[in-house]
Design an enzyme around this catalytic site. Structure first.
Site, mmCIF file in Angstrom:
data_model
loop_
_atom_site.group_PDB
_atom_site.id
_atom_site.type_symbol
_atom_site.label_atom_id
_atom_site.label_comp_id
_atom_site.label_asym_id
_atom_site.label_seq_id
_atom_site.Cartn_x
_atom_site.Cartn_y
_atom_site.Cartn_z
ATOM 1 N N ASP A 228 0.859 -1.183 0.000
ATOM 2 C CA ASP A 228 0.000 0.000 0.000
ATOM 3 C C ASP A 228 0.894 1.232 0.000
ATOM 4 O OD1 ASP A 228 -2.368 -1.454 0.087
ATOM 5 O OD2 ASP A 228 -2.489 -1.410 2.267
ATOM 6 N N ASP B 128 -7.051 -1.732 -4.077
ATOM 7 C CA ASP B 128 -8.031 -1.436 -3.025
ATOM 8 C C ASP B 128 -9.151 -0.535 -3.541
ATOM 9 O OD1 ASP B 128 -6.411 -2.888 -1.296
ATOM 10 O OD2 ASP B 128 -5.436 -1.100 -0.488
#
Length: 155
Positions: free
Chosen positions: A116, A135
Protein backbone atom coordinates in the site's frame (compact mmCIF):
# COMPACT_ATOMS: atom_id res chain seq x y z
CA UNK A 1 -18.10 -12.12 -19.67
CA UNK A 2 -15.62 -10.47 -22.02
CA UNK A 3 -16.14 -7.08 -20.35
CA UNK A 4 -15.51 -8.66 -16.94
CA UNK A 5 -12.24 -10.23 -18.06
CA UNK A 6 -11.06 -7.03 -19.80
CA UNK A 7 -11.88 -4.92 -16.74
CA UNK A 8 -10.09 -7.39 -14.47
CA UNK A 9 -7.01 -7.39 -16.70
CA UNK A 10 -6.96 -3.59 -16.93
CA UNK A 11 -7.26 -3.13 -13.16
CA UNK A 12 -4.68 -5.84 -12.49
CA UNK A 13 -2.20 -4.31 -14.96
CA UNK A 14 -2.68 -0.75 -13.63
CA UNK A 15 -2.33 -1.95 -10.04
CA UNK A 16 0.86 -3.89 -10.68
CA UNK A 17 2.35 -1.14 -12.86
CA UNK A 18 1.76 1.52 -10.19
CA UNK A 19 3.30 -0.72 -7.52
CA UNK A 20 6.38 -1.36 -9.66
CA UNK A 21 6.69 2.34 -10.51
CA UNK A 22 6.22 3.71 -6.99
CA UNK A 23 7.59 0.97 -4.76
CA UNK A 24 10.55 -0.07 -6.91
CA UNK A 25 11.45 2.60 -9.51
CA UNK A 26 10.74 5.54 -7.18
CA UNK A 27 12.28 3.47 -4.37
CA UNK A 28 9.44 4.09 -1.91
CA UNK A 29 10.22 0.83 -0.12
CA UNK A 30 13.47 2.43 1.12
CA UNK A 31 12.47 6.11 1.23
CA UNK A 32 9.28 5.42 3.17
CA UNK A 33 7.55 8.67 2.16
CA UNK A 34 7.37 10.81 -0.97
CA UNK A 35 5.40 14.06 -0.96
CA UNK A 36 3.42 14.17 -4.21
CA UNK A 37 0.91 16.99 -3.78
CA UNK A 38 1.36 18.23 -0.20
CA UNK A 39 -0.61 18.14 1.98
CA UNK A 40 -3.24 16.13 0.10
CA UNK A 41 -1.42 13.28 -1.57
CA UNK A 42 1.60 11.46 -0.20
CA UNK A 43 3.15 8.15 -1.14
CA UNK A 44 3.67 6.38 2.19
CA UNK A 45 4.98 2.82 2.16
CA UNK A 46 2.85 0.45 4.18
CA UNK A 47 3.01 -3.34 4.05
CA UNK A 48 -0.46 -4.64 4.87
CA UNK A 49 -0.39 -8.13 6.35
CA UNK A 50 -4.12 -8.13 7.08
CA UNK A 51 -7.25 -7.01 5.28
CA UNK A 52 -8.64 -3.47 5.01
CA UNK A 53 -7.00 -1.00 7.40
CA UNK A 54 -4.69 -3.78 8.59
CA UNK A 55 -7.48 -5.70 10.31
CA UNK A 56 -6.48 -9.25 11.24
CA UNK A 57 -2.84 -8.35 10.53
CA UNK A 58 -0.62 -11.24 11.40
CA UNK A 59 2.84 -11.86 10.00
CA UNK A 60 2.34 -15.63 10.07
CA UNK A 61 2.56 -17.62 6.83
CA UNK A 62 -0.78 -19.25 7.66
CA UNK A 63 -2.60 -15.91 7.67
CA UNK A 64 -0.92 -14.92 4.40
CA UNK A 65 -2.05 -18.10 2.63
CA UNK A 66 -5.55 -18.02 4.13
CA UNK A 67 -5.99 -14.50 2.74
CA UNK A 68 -4.64 -15.60 -0.66
CA UNK A 69 -7.06 -18.55 -0.70
CA UNK A 70 -9.96 -16.34 0.40
CA UNK A 71 -9.28 -13.76 -2.33
CA UNK A 72 -9.02 -16.49 -4.97
CA UNK A 73 -12.23 -18.14 -3.77
CA UNK A 74 -14.14 -14.84 -3.79
CA UNK A 75 -12.78 -14.02 -7.26
CA UNK A 76 -13.79 -17.43 -8.61
CA UNK A 77 -17.25 -17.12 -7.08
CA UNK A 78 -17.75 -13.61 -8.55
CA UNK A 79 -16.68 -14.85 -12.01
CA UNK A 80 -19.03 -17.82 -11.74
CA UNK A 81 -21.88 -15.61 -10.50
CA UNK A 82 -21.49 -12.82 -13.06
CA UNK A 83 -21.73 -15.19 -16.04
CA UNK A 84 -25.48 -15.35 -15.33
CA UNK A 85 -25.97 -11.58 -15.24
CA UNK A 86 -26.18 -9.74 -18.56
CA UNK A 87 -26.01 -6.20 -17.17
CA UNK A 88 -22.99 -4.28 -18.49
CA UNK A 89 -22.46 -2.36 -15.26
CA UNK A 90 -22.54 -5.57 -13.22
CA UNK A 91 -19.94 -7.18 -15.50
CA UNK A 92 -17.72 -4.08 -15.29
CA UNK A 93 -17.91 -3.85 -11.49
CA UNK A 94 -17.28 -7.59 -11.15
CA UNK A 95 -14.15 -7.23 -13.29
CA UNK A 96 -12.91 -4.35 -11.16
CA UNK A 97 -13.39 -6.37 -7.98
CA UNK A 98 -11.65 -9.46 -9.41
CA UNK A 99 -8.75 -7.49 -10.93
CA UNK A 100 -8.13 -5.71 -7.63
CA UNK A 101 -8.34 -8.91 -5.61
CA UNK A 102 -5.86 -10.65 -7.93
CA UNK A 103 -3.49 -7.67 -7.76
CA UNK A 104 -3.37 -7.96 -3.99
CA UNK A 105 -2.97 -11.76 -4.24
CA UNK A 106 0.16 -11.27 -6.33
CA UNK A 107 1.55 -8.93 -3.66
CA UNK A 108 0.93 -11.48 -0.92
CA UNK A 109 2.66 -14.18 -2.96
CA UNK A 110 5.66 -11.99 -3.97
CA UNK A 111 6.15 -9.91 -0.82
CA UNK A 112 4.20 -11.69 1.91
CA UNK A 113 2.00 -8.59 2.30
CA UNK A 114 0.05 -6.11 0.19
CA UNK A 115 2.03 -3.07 -0.96
CA UNK A 116 0.00 0.00 0.00
CA UNK A 117 1.35 3.45 -0.81
CA UNK A 118 -1.39 6.03 -1.49
CA UNK A 119 -2.13 8.32 1.42
CA UNK A 120 -4.75 11.03 1.03
CA UNK A 121 -5.24 13.71 3.64
CA UNK A 122 -7.81 16.47 3.58
CA UNK A 123 -9.26 19.22 5.63
CA UNK A 124 -6.80 19.07 8.54
CA UNK A 125 -7.37 15.36 9.18
CA UNK A 126 -4.15 13.32 9.37
CA UNK A 127 -4.99 10.02 7.69
CA UNK A 128 -2.69 7.27 8.97
CA UNK A 129 -3.84 4.72 6.37
CA UNK A 130 -2.43 3.91 2.94
CA UNK A 131 -4.06 2.00 0.10
CA UNK A 132 -3.39 1.09 -3.54
CA UNK A 133 -5.10 0.92 -6.94
CA UNK A 134 -6.35 -2.62 -6.22
CA UNK A 135 -8.03 -1.44 -3.03
CA UNK A 136 -9.79 1.36 -4.92
CA UNK A 137 -11.00 -1.09 -7.58
CA UNK A 138 -12.20 -3.59 -4.98
CA UNK A 139 -14.15 -0.88 -3.17
CA UNK A 140 -15.71 0.58 -6.34
CA UNK A 141 -16.41 -2.91 -7.72
CA UNK A 142 -18.09 -4.17 -4.55
CA UNK A 143 -20.11 -0.98 -4.05
CA UNK A 144 -21.08 -0.98 -7.72
CA UNK A 145 -22.27 -4.58 -7.50
CA UNK A 146 -24.38 -3.79 -4.46
CA UNK A 147 -26.04 -0.82 -6.13
CA UNK A 148 -26.46 -2.13 -9.70
CA UNK A 149 -27.14 -5.84 -9.45
CA UNK A 150 -30.60 -6.91 -10.45
CA UNK A 151 -31.76 -10.06 -8.70
CA UNK A 152 -32.32 -13.11 -10.89
CA UNK A 153 -36.05 -12.87 -10.23
CA UNK A 154 -36.31 -9.28 -11.42
CA UNK A 155 -35.47 -9.94 -15.06
Amino acid sequence: MRLTILAALAVFALDQWTKIAVVHWMNLRHLGTIEVLPPWITFRMAWNYGVNFGLFADHSPATRWVLVALALAVSAWVLWWVRHDQGRAVRLFAGMLVGGALGNVVDRILYGAVADFLNVTCCGIDNPFAFNVADIAIFIGAAGLVFTHRGHNSR
